[in-house]
Design an enzyme around this catalytic site. Structure first.
Site: not given
Length: 443
Positions: A189, A234, A277, A427
């Protein structure tokens, strides 16, 4: 012999209920000069003025910041009548994503106003300078232009990344970025990003963005440190005594015409690509924290965090520092940040190889985008989010727009072998919406 200078006094007192500052929204108390903020759901910290400041950079920036902060706190006299997390000496901090020079900063405000569980307090350092609160000004007309990396360039980088991830043709890292030695192997990733420039006809007031972001995203942490302003969903790390907490986000979808939020959430929870992911991000953070923890709880499956612009897969990781980490300073918040940044949520997996791939493909200096941002106190406690959904406001006079302002907006996403470049561009556009909408005013 001249008498030794008296130490600087840091004083925290409760704000009584009858005081207008007790009822006011925290963000309403901020003056227009260099506001500092870490606010979520009406609680948190705001600050202004500068009693002390450290600019640092490089691979040892977290250790340098922790050492400087510890030394500064040792040199002051603390009179804390409240005794809650965030009282006493507090520094707001924002770190560069990479090791480039000049990106990381700690600011000790002259004044901090905080609120936790209904308790309101004010902390002053020395004798603060007056900072009158002036009306918040709007940005006027906003014009957008391509930044260092256009959306089309970003798409091409995603195409290259997908090809590399599918072929396994990524150069393995020779050492771990975070010193764990767990970064060898091909990239699974990689997180890529691009930017967008916003030019305003009027001076850009950080408080305008903060208030609009907080109104639209009350569940996010609305932050401002040295011109970097945003609302991040986050939480990289929170430390309170021996307890640590993190909210890991990875795996994203966004609203589309004719699709309900419930259907989007169900699809996200059933997406093998997004679950994979997310697992990379959660497992890598846990691996970096385990050496410091006697206990660490990682959910078996993520939940869905719903925001107005996107839905994320989210995992809440909690732990308790073991005796050695809690007692000798290695478990202090800034030292822990050095161990976990960059997380897989903003770098990739394995970290070292993914960061090298970012350098090859992305083609821009992220500055403090995707770096840790938040606050720390004199006990090594505090909260650090990841600087997402944000913009870097240029210093006054730096913009080439006469009388106006300029800001650099950022967005990106995690790329895995199954990623669709067109969907990744969409996105990123959805992730730019919070700041773009905030420039239009409170929602």
């Amino acid at each position: 012999m001249a008498p030794s200078p008296s130490p600087l006094t840091v004083r925290t007192v409760a704000i009584p209920e009858g005081d207008p500052r007790h009822a006011a929204e925290l963000l309403e108390l901020l003056p227009d000069r260099a506001p500092l903020s870490w606010v979520r759901g009406g609680e948190g910290l705001v600050g202004w003025g500068c009693a002390a400041r450290l600019d640092t950079s490089g691979p040892e920036r977290f250790a340098a910041a922790d050492a400087w902060w510890h030394a500064w706190c040792e040199g002051v006299e603390v009179r804390d009548e409240v005794g809650l997390p965030g009282t006493g000496p507090v520094a707001f901090t924002s770190f560069g994503f990479a090791d480039r020079p000049g990106d990381s900063v700690l600011v000790v405000p002259e004044v901090v106003v905080g609120c936790r569980d209904g308790v309101r307090w004010i902390t002053t350092v020395g004798e603060p300078s007056p900072h009158p609160v002036r009306p918040v000004g709007g940005p006027g007309t906003v014009r957008y232009e391509t930044g260092a990396v256009s959306a089309e360039q970003y798409r091409r980088a995603v195409v290259q990344a997908v090809r590399i991830l599918r072929s396994g043709d990524s150069a393995p890292a020779t050492a771990s970025v975070n010193g764990t030695g767990a970064d060898s192997g091909a990239v699974r990733k990689v997180v890529l990003a691009h930017d967008l420039l916003a030019t305003t006809s009027e001076p850009l007031d950080a408080r305008y963005l903060l208030r609009a972001l907080a109104a639209r995203y009350p569940g996010c942490w609305s932050f401002a440190v040295d011109g970097l302003v945003g609302a991040t969903p986050e939480l990289l790390l929170e430390r309170t005594g021996r307890r640590i907490r993190s909210r890991v986000l990875a795996g994203t979808t966004w609203p589309r015409p004719g699709v309900s939020a419930d259907d989007l959430a169900t699809s996200l929870l059933g997406s093998a690509k997004d679950l994979s992911e997310h697992a990379f991000a959660a497992e890598s953070l846990a691996a970096e924290l385990r050496p410091f923890c006697g206990e660490l709880a990682v959910p078996e499956r993520p939940e869905v965090l719903r925001l107005r612009n996107v839905l994320h897969l989210a995992s809440h990781i909690t732990g308790e520092l073991h005796d050695h980490a809690a007692s000798n300073g290695v478990g202090a918040l800034l030292r822990l940040a050095a161990a976990v940044h960059p997380s897989a949520a903003v770098g990739g997996t394995p970290t070292g190889a993914a960061v090298e791939l970012i350098k090859r493909l992305e083609g821009m200096d992220r500055g403090r985008y995707a770096g840790p941002v938040g606050w720390v106190d004199d006990a090594g406690n505090g909260e650090l989010g990841i600087a997402l959904r944000c913009a870097q406001i240029e210093a006054e006079g730096a913009s080439d727009a006469p009388g106006g302002g300029r800001a650099r907006l950022f967005a990106g996403g995690g790329i895995v072998a199954e990623s669709d470049p067109d969907l990744e561009v969409a996105e990123a556009a959805a992730k730019l919406l919070p700041v773009r909408e905030a420039l239009d005013g409170p929602g």
